[in-house]
Design a protein around this motif. Structure first.
Motif, PDB file in Angstrom:
ATOM      1  N   VAL A 118      57.967  45.643  41.875  1.00  0.00           N
ATOM      2  CA  VAL A 118      57.005  46.707  42.161  1.00  0.00           C
ATOM      3  C   VAL A 118      55.630  46.093  42.407  1.00  0.00           C
ATOM      4  O   VAL A 118      55.213  45.199  41.662  1.00  0.00           O
ATOM      5  CB  VAL A 118      56.906  47.723  41.000  1.00  0.00           C
ATOM      6  CG1 VAL A 118      56.006  48.902  41.389  1.00  0.00           C
ATOM      7  CG2 VAL A 118      58.281  48.226  40.594  1.00  0.00           C
ATOM      8  N   VAL A 119      54.973  46.558  43.461  1.00  0.00           N
ATOM      9  CA  VAL A 119      53.591  46.176  43.723  1.00  0.00           C
ATOM     10  C   VAL A 119      52.766  47.458  43.770  1.00  0.00           C
ATOM     11  O   VAL A 119      52.971  48.298  44.643  1.00  0.00           O
ATOM     12  CB  VAL A 119      53.439  45.396  45.046  1.00  0.00           C
ATOM     13  CG1 VAL A 119      51.976  45.025  45.269  1.00  0.00           C
ATOM     14  CG2 VAL A 119      54.313  44.153  45.044  1.00  0.00           C
ATOM     15  N   TYR A 120      51.864  47.621  42.808  1.00  0.00           N
ATOM     16  CA  TYR A 120      51.058  48.833  42.715  1.00  0.00           C
ATOM     17  C   TYR A 120      49.772  48.680  43.522  1.00  0.00           C
ATOM     18  O   TYR A 120      49.128  47.628  43.491  1.00  0.00           O
ATOM     19  CB  TYR A 120      50.692  49.128  41.259  1.00  0.00           C
ATOM     20  CG  TYR A 120      51.878  49.394  40.372  1.00  0.00           C
ATOM     21  CD1 TYR A 120      52.527  50.627  40.394  1.00  0.00           C
ATOM     22  CD2 TYR A 120      52.356  48.415  39.501  1.00  0.00           C
ATOM     23  CE1 TYR A 120      53.614  50.876  39.578  1.00  0.00           C
ATOM     24  CE2 TYR A 120      53.449  48.657  38.683  1.00  0.00           C
ATOM     25  CZ  TYR A 120      54.074  49.885  38.733  1.00  0.00           C
ATOM     26  OH  TYR A 120      55.156  50.130  37.931  1.00  0.00           O
ATOM     27  N   GLY A 121      49.401  49.737  44.215  1.00  0.00           N
ATOM     28  CA  GLY A 121      48.095  49.801  44.830  1.00  0.00           C
ATOM     29  C   GLY A 121      47.097  50.356  43.824  1.00  0.00           C
ATOM     30  O   GLY A 121      47.229  51.495  43.373  1.00  0.00           O
ATOM     31  N   PHE A 189      60.189  47.094  35.230  1.00  0.00           N
ATOM     32  CA  PHE A 189      60.541  46.036  36.168  1.00  0.00           C
ATOM     33  C   PHE A 189      59.327  45.121  36.403  1.00  0.00           C
ATOM     34  O   PHE A 189      58.189  45.565  36.291  1.00  0.00           O
ATOM     35  CB  PHE A 189      61.013  46.624  37.491  1.00  0.00           C
ATOM     36  CG  PHE A 189      62.374  47.283  37.425  1.00  0.00           C
ATOM     37  CD1 PHE A 189      63.024  47.468  36.221  1.00  0.00           C
ATOM     38  CD2 PHE A 189      63.006  47.719  38.582  1.00  0.00           C
ATOM     39  CE1 PHE A 189      64.265  48.066  36.151  1.00  0.00           C
ATOM     40  CE2 PHE A 189      64.244  48.320  38.530  1.00  0.00           C
ATOM     41  CZ  PHE A 189      64.881  48.487  37.319  1.00  0.00           C
ATOM     42  N   PRO A 190      59.575  43.850  36.749  1.00  0.00           N
ATOM     43  CA  PRO A 190      58.446  42.936  37.041  1.00  0.00           C
ATOM     44  C   PRO A 190      57.552  43.501  38.134  1.00  0.00           C
ATOM     45  O   PRO A 190      58.034  44.015  39.149  1.00  0.00           O
ATOM     46  CB  PRO A 190      59.149  41.654  37.505  1.00  0.00           C
ATOM     47  CG  PRO A 190      60.502  41.709  36.868  1.00  0.00           C
ATOM     48  CD  PRO A 190      60.874  43.163  36.833  1.00  0.00           C
ATOM     49  N   SER A 191      56.256  43.404  37.927  1.00  0.00           N
ATOM     50  CA  SER A 191      55.338  44.064  38.852  1.00  0.00           C
ATOM     51  C   SER A 191      54.093  43.223  39.070  1.00  0.00           C
ATOM     52  O   SER A 191      53.799  42.285  38.325  1.00  0.00           O
ATOM     53  CB  SER A 191      54.939  45.447  38.322  1.00  0.00           C
ATOM     54  OG  SER A 191      54.231  45.326  37.094  1.00  0.00           O
ATOM     55  N   ALA A 192      53.359  43.587  40.115  1.00  0.00           N
ATOM     56  CA  ALA A 192      52.059  43.005  40.428  1.00  0.00           C
ATOM     57  C   ALA A 192      51.196  44.127  40.979  1.00  0.00           C
ATOM     58  O   ALA A 192      51.657  45.273  41.121  1.00  0.00           O
ATOM     59  CB  ALA A 192      52.202  41.862  41.428  1.00  0.00           C
ATOM     60  N   SER A 193      49.961  43.825  41.299  1.00  0.00           N
ATOM     61  CA  SER A 193      49.063  44.858  41.808  1.00  0.00           C
ATOM     62  C   SER A 193      48.167  44.291  42.898  1.00  0.00           C
ATOM     63  O   SER A 193      47.896  43.090  42.934  1.00  0.00           O
ATOM     64  CB  SER A 193      48.209  45.457  40.683  1.00  0.00           C
ATOM     65  OG  SER A 193      47.388  44.459  40.094  1.00  0.00           O
ATOM     66  N   VAL A 194      47.726  45.193  43.771  1.00  0.00           N
ATOM     67  CA  VAL A 194      46.814  44.849  44.856  1.00  0.00           C
ATOM     68  C   VAL A 194      45.681  45.865  44.834  1.00  0.00           C
ATOM     69  O   VAL A 194      45.918  47.074  44.833  1.00  0.00           O
ATOM     70  CB  VAL A 194      47.530  44.877  46.221  1.00  0.00           C
ATOM     71  CG1 VAL A 194      46.520  44.709  47.355  1.00  0.00           C
ATOM     72  CG2 VAL A 194      48.591  43.792  46.288  1.00  0.00           C
ATOM     73  N   GLY A 195      44.450  45.397  44.806  1.00  0.00           N
ATOM     74  CA  GLY A 195      43.304  46.294  44.765  1.00  0.00           C
ATOM     75  C   GLY A 195      42.853  46.704  46.155  1.00  0.00           C
ATOM     76  O   GLY A 195      43.034  45.973  47.135  1.00  0.00           O
ATOM     77  N   TYR A 196      42.270  47.872  46.246  1.00  0.00           N
ATOM     78  CA  TYR A 196      41.748  48.358  47.518  1.00  0.00           C
ATOM     79  C   TYR A 196      40.675  49.409  47.255  1.00  0.00           C
ATOM     80  O   TYR A 196      40.565  49.944  46.155  1.00  0.00           O
ATOM     81  CB  TYR A 196      42.864  48.946  48.394  1.00  0.00           C
ATOM     82  CG  TYR A 196      43.488  50.211  47.846  1.00  0.00           C
ATOM     83  CD1 TYR A 196      43.011  51.468  48.212  1.00  0.00           C
ATOM     84  CD2 TYR A 196      44.556  50.149  46.951  1.00  0.00           C
ATOM     85  CE1 TYR A 196      43.582  52.623  47.707  1.00  0.00           C
ATOM     86  CE2 TYR A 196      45.133  51.304  46.443  1.00  0.00           C
ATOM     87  CZ  TYR A 196      44.638  52.541  46.833  1.00  0.00           C
ATOM     88  OH  TYR A 196      45.204  53.686  46.318  1.00  0.00           O
TER      89      TYR A 196
END
Length: 331
Positions: A118-121, A189-196
């Motif tokens: 998962v990649v969260y915005g 689940f393993p996740s990361a994030s991207v800022g905007y």
């Protein structure tokens, strides 16, 4: 050909913003270099959204239209898109362009590079929102995290990218009124994030007025935490203790032949106990209502039309006609 990326876009009366969305989303996805599809979920729109979608579908082969028979709500529309999407990665994006589609390429790159599910915005800049919306959102997220011990990030909404394994896990959940922004983090689940930077709505009006925000908040709390039930229990215990103390006071006053306050004390006591009872009944009612809905087993949405099925039937018809023509020439 397999699809690497599916982008689910729920839409309800988005005719004004739809041309702007296509203008920005298509080049953003073409620039990723991945095979993709855009699943536009028409959530029972009453304006020109269905007509525009069909028009763009003729010019944009990767656009897939999924039309619901009636308005089912934002979260149900996203769930419908997740159920029909076929990509190895599935992203969810609102049509109002407050969440920039250009960030999708970065999300896909992070998922490929780090191997996360998962990649969260994450909205690192929310200056476009009002102070009330920013403050209430942060307070609500913190409240829910304290109640349900969720790992959902404070400024992460429904803009995310998920692996196929995550989508399958979400689709397997039996609950109907799920709020995905809290359900997905709960999977762990393993996740990361991207800022905007969150932008202002490009066109049209918001589909989340205060009433819908309150409903979403209630669904989030009752669907993700049992803390309100414990609150009802503690309120009942507190009311019982207060009633016992009041009884002891009345007995002592009677033994000492003291004058007990009249209707004022009676009204205050009855009103306090009644308020606690109503609060407990209301909280219990929310959970009973959810169980009742689950027992009914009614779907959250009904799909009326899927352009992918139409395209498949068209391809089959063309092949059938071609085969018949070849047989006719051979005879």
């Amino acid at each position: 050909m397999s699809v690497e990326l599916s982008v689910v876009v729920p839409m309800y009366d988005e005719a004004e913003v739809l041309p702007l969305l296509v203008e920005r989303l298509r080049p953003a996805l073409d620039g990723t270099g991945a095979s993709y599809e855009v699943v536009a979920v028409d959530d029972g729109s009453k304006d020109a959204t269905p007509v525009l979608l069909q028009r763009y579908r003729k010019e944009w082969p990767q656009l897939r239209v999924l039309r619901l028979r009636a308005n089912a709500g934002h979260q149900a529309a996203i769930s419908a898109g997740l159920a029909y999407a076929v990509g190895d990665y599935v992203a969810t994006l609102d049509a109002d362009l407050q969440d920039p589609p250009e960030v999708l390429a970065q999300m896909l790159e992070v998922a490929r590079r780090d191997g996360v599910d998962v990649v969260y915005g994450v909205r690192s800049d929310r200056s476009s929102d009002s102070a009330f919306k920013r403050g209430s959102a942060r307070a609500f997220y913190r409240l829910l995290r304290s109640l349900g011990q969720t790992s959902a990030q404070v400024d992460a909404g429904d803009y995310r990218l998920m692996s196929r394994a995550t989508v399958q896990a979400v689709n397997a959940l039996p609950e109907h009124h799920r709020v995905l922004r809290f359900v997905v983090p709960a999977l762990g689940f393993p996740s990361a994030s991207v800022g905007y930077r969150r932008e202002v709505r490009a066109a049209g009006r918001s589909k989340y007025p205060l009433a819908r925000m309150v409903k979403l908040s209630v669904d989030s709390i009752t669907g993700f935490s049992t803390a309100p039930l414990r609150l009802a229990t503690w309120c009942g215990i507190g009311g019982g203790i207060a009633a016992i103390l009041l009884l002891v006071y009345a007995l002592v006053a009677q033994l000492r032949n003291q004058t007990v306050a009249g209707w004022t004390s009676t009204v205050v006591a009855v009103a306090s106990v009644g308020a606690i009872q109503l609060l407990c009944v209301g909280i219990l009612g929310e959970y009973v209502g959810r169980m009742y809905t689950m027992m009914q087993g009614r779907p959250s949405y009904f799909v009326a039309y899927d352009s992918a099925a139409e395209d498949k039937d068209t391809d089959t018809t063309v092949k059938r006609v071609a085969t018949a023509a070849e047989q006719s020439r051979a005879s």
